[in-house]
Structures are given as structure tokens and as C-alpha cells.
Design a protein around this motif. Structure first.
Motif: not given
Length: 183
Positions: A159-171
Motif C-alpha cells: 500500500g505504498l503507491q502514494d509514497l512512490i513518486s512517479h515510477p516509470p510506466p509499465r515496461g
């Protein structure tokens, strides 16, 4: 339900087992015959003031405290010091600490970066990925799509999605994202 819960607890593998562990520095005895067991799926919080032994406990587990090798200390079902390397132990653990956090700040913030040659500017997505390599940042690391897929899965699971700033798009790999950001 209680019987099933008790059976599951009994069947859970022991991850950490301190058996009368004593740690002493000169005249300061940090632990005197400490017994402590951690099983799979258990969650522990260790609280205490400065100097109470919290960091020492972690260091005994990770191999960063040599006194752990002469204790009756078991990790993942194996007696500590029976031939495993500290890297064998550490690859099974995820350890976060204030010290690690401060090291990353030094690495990532160019205004205080003591490691200026490293380039700094590490994103928290790169911090997550660096866990696969036991590294600070990704310099020299070959991030694969499977690393990124597993990192995304773990971030979502925790549940850490809000803490990770802008991971690159899938792939899109971290290396290609860094290259396109630089151009």
C-alpha cells in the motif's frame, strides 16, 4: 477459529531465535541471557530509549555485530556462524533504519551530497529497486523488467503507491527512464 490460529502459529517457521543471548561492551551489559523468538507472519515492534539495545538486536541478526557469531542465535532455521555469509542472511531481510535513510539523503540531495561524484538525484522508485541489489542507488545495476514488475507488486501489496513518486510506466526500465529524462 482459535484452535486453527494456534495450529498455524505452531507450524510457522522460526525466523529469528535468540537463546540466552548476552552482549557486553567492557562493563556495559546490553543483554543478559535474552530469549526472543520471531516466527513467520509475526509482526514485532521493539521500543526503548537510546542505548537500550534496539540497534544491537538488528546488528546481531544482520551480521553487523560480531558478537552474534558466538551466541546461541538461530536465523531461518540455521545456527548463526555455521557457514552462511552475512550476504546469505541479508538477502532474506528487508531492513530500514534512520541511518540508511540519512545515507540516502546524503546520496540523493545535491545540496548536502557528500557523494557528489555519484550524480545524486535518486528517486524513491530507484530506492525501491535498489533493494534487489543491496546498493545505494542504481549505479552499475542492471534493472530488468522482472525487477520492476516485482517492485510494483510489492509497492502495491504494502500500500505504498502514494509514497512512490512517479515510477516509470509499465515496461519502461529505470535505466531508460533516466536516459529519457536526461535528454
Amino acid at each position: 477459529a482459535e484452535v486453527a490460529e494456534a495450529a498455524a502459529e505452531a507450524a510457522a517457521a522460526t525466523i529469528v531465535d535468540f537463546r540466552e543471548v548476552t552482549v557486553q561492551y567492557a562493563t556495559n551489559k546490553v543483554f543478559d541471557r535474552l530469549c526472543w523468538r520471531v516466527r513467520e507472519r509475526e509482526k514485532w515492534v521493539v521500543l526503548g530509549g537510546n542505548g537500550s539495545g534496539k540497534s544491537t538486536m538488528i546488528e546481531l541478526i544482520t551480521g553487523d555485530n560480531l558478537q552474534g557469531f558466538r551466541q546461541d542465535l538461530w536465523l531461518f532455521g540455521r545456527k548463526k556462524g555455521s557457514g552462511e555469509s552475512i550476504w546469505d542472511i541479508k538477502k532474506q531481510l528487508g531492513v530500514l533504519s534512520t541511518e540508511f535513510h540519512m545515507d540516502y539523503i546524503d546520496y540523493a540531495d545535491p545540496s548536502i551530497n557528500r557523494n557528489a561524484a555519484s550524480g545524486g538525484g535518486v528517486t524513491n522508485w530507484e530506492v525501491v529497486l535498489s533493494g534487489f541489489f543491496d546498493s545505494v542507488g542504481l549505479r552499475g545495476c542492471a534493472v530488468t523488467p522482472s525487477h520492476e514488475q516485482e517492485a510494483r507488486r510489492l509497492v502495491e501489496r504494502l500500500g505504498l503507491q502514494d509514497l512512490i513518486s512517479h515510477p516509470p510506466p509499465r515496461g519502461c526500465t529505470a535505466a531508460s527512464a533516466s536516459a529519457s529524462a536526461a535528454s
